[in-house]
Design a protein around this motif. Structure first.
Motif, PDB file in Angstrom:
ATOM      1  N   ARG A   1      -1.331  -7.631  -1.653  1.00 54.76           N
ATOM      2  CA  ARG A   1      -0.315  -8.273  -2.495  1.00 54.76           C
ATOM      3  C   ARG A   1       1.064  -7.915  -1.970  1.00 54.76           C
ATOM      4  O   ARG A   1       1.425  -6.754  -1.921  1.00 54.76           O
TER       5      ARG A   1
ATOM      6  N   GLY B   1       4.047  -9.513  -3.194  1.00 48.18           N
ATOM      7  CA  GLY B   1       4.889 -10.306  -4.061  1.00 48.18           C
ATOM      8  C   GLY B   1       6.360  -9.937  -4.039  1.00 48.18           C
ATOM      9  O   GLY B   1       7.195 -10.699  -4.509  1.00 48.18           O
TER      10      GLY B   1
ATOM     11  N   ASP C   1      -4.158  -2.125  -2.528  1.00 41.23           N
ATOM     12  CA  ASP C   1      -3.951  -3.528  -2.175  1.00 41.23           C
ATOM     13  C   ASP C   1      -2.480  -3.881  -1.976  1.00 41.23           C
ATOM     14  O   ASP C   1      -2.102  -5.035  -1.981  1.00 41.23           O
ATOM     15  N   SER C   2      -1.630  -2.879  -1.785  1.00 38.02           N
ATOM     16  CA  SER C   2      -0.215  -3.103  -1.552  1.00 38.02           C
ATOM     17  C   SER C   2       0.140  -2.677  -0.123  1.00 38.02           C
ATOM     18  O   SER C   2      -0.218  -1.578   0.304  1.00 38.02           O
TER      19      SER C   2
END
Length: 156
Positions: A46, A48, A129-130
């Motif tokens: 991710r 974002g 997940d970063s």
């Protein structure tokens, strides 16, 4: 209680052009170094917040990686390790001269010419997940290892 509007950390078209020239102090623009070749993030992460990269001399890479409580994606090419940080991680701080901050997405991921060395390779993936490395601990470690005192500004 007055609510204050926080500045949008995403780079605008004007600031994404060349943040390597910005600094907390006024002075001559920093020498432009070549941007890294493509730094493709692994699938499933991710991002974002957008992403920028901080290029650090390879000689400090292992030590920084060992000192950070958590590191995101780290790429390496011949002389630099590239740490993925959220967009805008250069706002209000002056990264040491030995580092290279590349802002904007996708301008800093343009491919190199065919006659140059192959691009950076992923040498460290994140635990979760970063893809991000926390920029503040990274900044203070880089300052300490390079012997440059940290400098920041509270003004936007």
């Amino acid at each position: 209680m007055d609510l204050q509007h926080a500045r949008d950390p995403r780079p605008s078209a004007a600031t994404a052009r060349d943040r390597s020239r910005t600094s907390v102090t006024s002075g001559p623009p920093r020498r432009r170094r070549p941007d890294p070749a493509s730094l493709p993030l692994p699938a499933g992460l991710r991002d974002g917040l957008g992403h920028d990269a901080v290029g650090i001399p390879a000689e400090h890479g292992e030590r920084i990686l060992a000192c950070l409580p958590r590191a995101g994606c780290v790429f390496a090419d011949g002389g630099r390790w590239w740490w993925i940080v959220p967009s805008g991680s250069d706002i209000g701080v002056a990264w040491p001269p030995s580092t290279h901050y590349v802002a904007g997405d996708p301008s800093w991921t343009r491919p190199r010419l065919a006659d140059r060395v192959p691009g950076p390779r992923l040498i460290h993936g994140p635990d979760g997940d970063s893809p991000y490395t926390a920029p503040i601990p990274l900044y203070f470690l880089v300052c300490r290892l390079t012997g440059v005192p940290p400098r920041w500004s509270l003004a936007p």
